[in-house]
Design a protein around this motif. Sequence first.
Motif, mmCIF file in Angstrom:
data_model
loop_
_atom_site.group_PDB
_atom_site.id
_atom_site.type_symbol
_atom_site.label_atom_id
_atom_site.label_comp_id
_atom_site.label_asym_id
_atom_site.label_seq_id
_atom_site.Cartn_x
_atom_site.Cartn_y
_atom_site.Cartn_z
ATOM 1 N N ARG A 170 0.836 -1.212 0.000
ATOM 2 C CA ARG A 170 0.000 0.000 0.000
ATOM 3 C C ARG A 170 0.863 1.253 0.000
ATOM 4 O O ARG A 170 0.586 2.202 -0.722
ATOM 5 C CB ARG A 170 -0.925 0.004 1.198
ATOM 6 C CG ARG A 170 -1.934 -1.075 1.121
ATOM 7 C CD ARG A 170 -3.307 -0.763 1.404
ATOM 8 N NE ARG A 170 -3.655 0.583 1.735
ATOM 9 C CZ ARG A 170 -4.863 1.053 1.541
ATOM 10 N NH1 ARG A 170 -5.771 0.266 1.022
ATOM 11 N NH2 ARG A 170 -5.169 2.275 1.871
ATOM 12 N N ARG B 289 4.002 1.503 -1.023
ATOM 13 C CA ARG B 289 4.736 1.564 -2.287
ATOM 14 C C ARG B 289 3.833 2.031 -3.426
ATOM 15 O O ARG B 289 4.237 2.861 -4.241
ATOM 16 C CB ARG B 289 5.340 0.207 -2.619
ATOM 17 C CG ARG B 289 6.259 0.262 -3.827
ATOM 18 C CD ARG B 289 6.897 -1.050 -4.096
ATOM 19 N NE ARG B 289 5.855 -1.967 -4.558
ATOM 20 C CZ ARG B 289 6.077 -3.192 -4.985
ATOM 21 N NH1 ARG B 289 7.301 -3.671 -4.954
ATOM 22 N NH2 ARG B 289 5.113 -3.947 -5.404
ATOM 23 N N ASN B 290 2.599 1.518 -3.476
ATOM 24 C CA ASN B 290 1.682 1.932 -4.529
ATOM 25 C C ASN B 290 1.286 3.398 -4.375
ATOM 26 O O ASN B 290 1.129 4.117 -5.363
ATOM 27 C CB ASN B 290 0.436 1.054 -4.545
ATOM 28 C CG ASN B 290 0.738 -0.320 -5.088
ATOM 29 O OD1 ASN B 290 1.742 -0.527 -5.758
ATOM 30 N ND2 ASN B 290 -0.121 -1.276 -4.786
ATOM 31 N N ARG B 291 1.118 3.852 -3.151
ATOM 32 C CA ARG B 291 0.763 5.256 -2.919
ATOM 33 C C ARG B 291 1.919 6.159 -3.347
ATOM 34 O O ARG B 291 1.718 7.204 -3.939
ATOM 35 C CB ARG B 291 0.432 5.475 -1.458
ATOM 36 C CG ARG B 291 -0.066 6.875 -1.190
ATOM 37 C CD ARG B 291 -0.535 7.039 0.213
ATOM 38 N NE ARG B 291 -1.736 6.219 0.400
ATOM 39 C CZ ARG B 291 -2.203 5.846 1.574
ATOM 40 N NH1 ARG B 291 -1.585 6.215 2.672
ATOM 41 N NH2 ARG B 291 -3.291 5.131 1.669
ATOM 42 N N ASN C 187 4.162 5.442 -5.634
ATOM 43 C CA ASN C 187 4.261 5.394 -7.093
ATOM 44 C C ASN C 187 3.201 6.257 -7.756
ATOM 45 O O ASN C 187 3.443 6.866 -8.789
ATOM 46 C CB ASN C 187 4.148 3.960 -7.595
ATOM 47 C CG ASN C 187 5.403 3.170 -7.309
ATOM 48 O OD1 ASN C 187 6.461 3.724 -7.048
ATOM 49 N ND2 ASN C 187 5.287 1.854 -7.334
ATOM 50 N N THR C 188 1.998 6.300 -7.202
ATOM 51 C CA THR C 188 0.941 7.107 -7.809
ATOM 52 C C THR C 188 1.157 8.594 -7.570
ATOM 53 O O THR C 188 0.735 9.417 -8.370
ATOM 54 C CB THR C 188 -0.450 6.708 -7.285
ATOM 55 O OG1 THR C 188 -0.466 6.837 -5.851
ATOM 56 C CG2 THR C 188 -0.781 5.289 -7.673
ATOM 57 N N GLN C 189 1.840 8.979 -6.507
ATOM 58 C CA GLN C 189 2.094 10.396 -6.244
ATOM 59 C C GLN C 189 3.202 10.947 -7.130
ATOM 60 O O GLN C 189 3.233 12.134 -7.435
ATOM 61 C CB GLN C 189 2.472 10.612 -4.786
ATOM 62 C CG GLN C 189 1.309 10.434 -3.854
ATOM 63 C CD GLN C 189 1.728 10.581 -2.395
ATOM 64 O OE1 GLN C 189 2.899 10.707 -2.097
ATOM 65 N NE2 GLN C 189 0.747 10.557 -1.512
ATOM 66 N N HIS C 190 4.118 10.084 -7.584
ATOM 67 C CA HIS C 190 5.233 10.541 -8.419
ATOM 68 C C HIS C 190 4.870 10.619 -9.891
ATOM 69 O O HIS C 190 5.642 11.133 -10.669
ATOM 70 C CB HIS C 190 6.451 9.629 -8.243
ATOM 71 C CG HIS C 190 7.116 9.799 -6.903
ATOM 72 N ND1 HIS C 190 7.831 10.915 -6.581
ATOM 73 C CD2 HIS C 190 7.142 9.014 -5.810
ATOM 74 C CE1 HIS C 190 8.305 10.810 -5.348
ATOM 75 N NE2 HIS C 190 7.883 9.648 -4.850
ATOM 76 N N LYS C 191 3.735 10.115 -10.271
ATOM 77 C CA LYS C 191 3.381 10.126 -11.695
ATOM 78 C C LYS C 191 2.745 11.424 -12.108
ATOM 79 O O LYS C 191 2.228 12.199 -11.465
ATOM 80 C CB LYS C 191 2.420 8.975 -12.009
ATOM 81 C CG LYS C 191 3.143 7.663 -11.980
ATOM 82 C CD LYS C 191 2.210 6.554 -12.374
ATOM 83 C CE LYS C 191 2.956 5.238 -12.369
ATOM 84 N NZ LYS C 191 2.130 4.139 -12.759
#
Length: 84
Positions: free
Chosen positions: A74, A76-78, A80-84
């Motif tokens: 959770r 790691r996915n959060r 990754n989604t904030q850096h996109k």
Amino acid sequence: MSCHQCEESIFIQKLGRCFRCMAQLSLLSVFCWPLWWWFYAEQPKTVESIALLFFCVAFSGLLLLHLVFWLFYRIRNRANTQHK
């Protein structure tokens, strides 16, 4: 266990992703710890007590491992989604 993750993944990939496994481990932990406390807490050196205690620790330990990996995924996915 016949969920999609359990049939196609290796063990380390299942950790934190298989909610059926986590639910089963939760129920087993909730059931076994009071059972051990009620029947065997006063006589912890009997074979039955040690066996049930071993299973309680195994269920709870595997559940804890699942929860740690679930939290890791959770976070790691959060990230990754904030850096996109």
